[in-house]
Write a protein that holds these residues in place. Structure first.
Motif, PDB file in Angstrom:
ATOM      1  N   GLU B  45      -4.026  -9.975 -12.277  1.00 35.54           N
ATOM      2  CA  GLU B  45      -4.145 -10.681 -10.987  1.00 35.54           C
ATOM      3  C   GLU B  45      -5.584 -10.877 -10.537  1.00 35.54           C
ATOM      4  OE1 GLU B  45      -1.939  -8.239  -8.326  1.00 35.54           O
ATOM      5  OE2 GLU B  45       0.021  -8.925  -9.025  1.00 35.54           O
ATOM      6  N   PRO B  47      -7.679  -8.774  -9.030  1.00 36.41           N
ATOM      7  CA  PRO B  47      -7.702  -8.355  -7.622  1.00 36.41           C
ATOM      8  C   PRO B  47      -9.113  -8.063  -7.141  1.00 36.41           C
ATOM      9  CG  PRO B  47      -7.087  -6.520  -9.016  1.00 36.41           C
ATOM     10  CD  PRO B  47      -7.186  -7.711  -9.924  1.00 36.41           C
ATOM     11  N   SER B  48      -9.311  -8.249  -5.850  1.00 44.47           N
ATOM     12  CA  SER B  48     -10.551  -7.801  -5.219  1.00 44.47           C
ATOM     13  C   SER B  48     -10.401  -6.321  -4.884  1.00 44.47           C
ATOM     14  CB  SER B  48     -10.794  -8.586  -3.938  1.00 44.47           C
ATOM     15  OG  SER B  48      -9.820  -8.231  -2.978  1.00 44.47           O
ATOM     16  N   ASP B  50     -10.454  -4.815  -2.106  1.00 49.95           N
ATOM     17  CA  ASP B  50      -9.536  -4.530  -1.005  1.00 49.95           C
ATOM     18  C   ASP B  50      -8.082  -4.730  -1.398  1.00 49.95           C
ATOM     19  OD1 ASP B  50     -10.918  -3.421   1.112  1.00 49.95           O
ATOM     20  OD2 ASP B  50     -11.690  -5.357   1.785  1.00 49.95           O
ATOM     21  N   GLN B  51      -7.837  -5.629  -2.329  1.00 52.22           N
ATOM     22  CA  GLN B  51      -6.473  -5.769  -2.825  1.00 52.22           C
ATOM     23  C   GLN B  51      -6.074  -4.530  -3.603  1.00 52.22           C
ATOM     24  OE1 GLN B  51      -7.455  -9.887  -4.277  1.00 52.22           O
ATOM     25  NE2 GLN B  51      -5.242 -10.072  -4.235  1.00 52.22           N
ATOM     26  N   LYS B  55      -2.986  -2.007  -2.634  1.00 52.04           N
ATOM     27  CA  LYS B  55      -1.951  -1.694  -3.613  1.00 52.04           C
ATOM     28  C   LYS B  55      -1.862  -0.190  -3.861  1.00 52.04           C
ATOM     29  CE  LYS B  55       0.512  -4.451  -6.480  1.00 52.04           C
ATOM     30  NZ  LYS B  55       0.922  -5.833  -6.161  1.00 52.04           N
ATOM     31  N   LYS B  90     -16.219 -12.688  -2.828  1.00 54.96           N
ATOM     32  CA  LYS B  90     -15.457 -11.526  -3.270  1.00 54.96           C
ATOM     33  C   LYS B  90     -15.767 -11.214  -4.706  1.00 54.96           C
ATOM     34  CE  LYS B  90     -11.344 -11.494  -0.463  1.00 54.96           C
ATOM     35  NZ  LYS B  90      -9.950 -11.827  -0.373  1.00 54.96           N
TER      36      LYS B  90
END
Lengths: 149, 149
Positions: B45, B47-48, B50-51, B55, B90
């Motif tokens: 994905e 992700p950043s 913060d993601q 999670k 990001k």
DNA sequence: TCTCGGTTTAGACTCAGTCTAACCCACGTG
DNA sequence: CACGTGGGTTAGACTGAGTCTAAACCGAGA
């Protein structure tokens, strides 16, 4: 053509005054916008917004950060600038509107334009599942310390 | 080779447990690091930070943001992850360590991997003045809504 | 002069990311 | 068993980029 208003008979689009440039792109000129344009539309430094702010502030000390950000975004909207996200956490602005690639100096973070014709990417159109609208090659490495500056 | 310490005869590196993976890269395992690894080393994905934080927090609610940032940076240092700056403001993390290109969906901002072999860039070695250490093609456009998912 | 639209301004705010200082905890030592 | 040591973790303060907002400003027209 149609010199209703006697616009200066500009020789080529690259020697337009900033005021004319802005007007042609539907941006009402103002002292602030001109000061910003004078720097950012002529530089090849790929400055970040805060670098533009610092630079413009010297010419026009009372200018505010918000104005610089607004103006840069306006220029991007109106097609006078392009914004790139290349380096860590910063958007940089680039008056070079023609497609080109970018080389990032890993030591200094400096960004250099690489002419479109210097590289060729094959197979972009044939990519499965992707409808590519634009692309560029992003290169990282060291500057060769050869002759010339 | 040299099984002084009887490391488990793992069939392939891709079926290592997270704990083993971390150890092999010189990272002391801990509950937090394992929870982060379980997500971020398996996702595609991009992700950043913060993601990842969001999670991991579901699995381990007391985890702190600082730990997630520390751990992601540690993983990057130790070669378990790569960090890319592709989208607006990001940093995203990518467990795909093999060289590959990236396609950014202009509508959703989603990032997709493009296999290295799907494109070819010619002339990189011949670039004047640049000593290129790595490069990738960054493509932007729309996903083709063709058959399959 | 008054109003109106667009521009600029300072400052508050948000968001990503880093830093810091305290805390926790497993381990080794006397 | 008390003690210290060293990672790892934590909350929260902090920073820096960028946005938002509300008020002020300004030039053109009625």
């Amino acid at each position: 053509m149609r010199p209703t208003k006697p616009t200066k008979p500009t020789t080529a689009s690259s020697v337009l005054s900033e005021a004319e440039l802005l007007e042609r792109h539907g941006v009402l000129p103002s002292a602030q916008r001109l000061a910003i344009a004078q720097y950012v539309l002529r530089t090849d430094e790929h400055p970040s917004a805060d670098q533009v702010f610092a630079k413009v502030k010297r010419a026009l000390p009372m200018v505010s950060r918000a104005t610089v950000y607004n103006t840069l975004n306006l220029f991007v909207d109106k097609g006078l600038l392009r914004a790139h996200v290349l380096a860590e956490g910063k958007v940089v602005f680039d008056p070079n509107l023609a497609p080109h690639h970018h080389f990032i100096d890993e030591e200094t973070g400096a960004i250099h334009d690489v002419p479109w014709s210097a590289l060729a990417v094959s197979n972009v159109d044939a990519l499965e599942g992707f409808d590519v609208h634009e692309y560029q090659v992003v290169l990282r490495g060291k500057l060769k310390k050869a002759r010339s500056t």
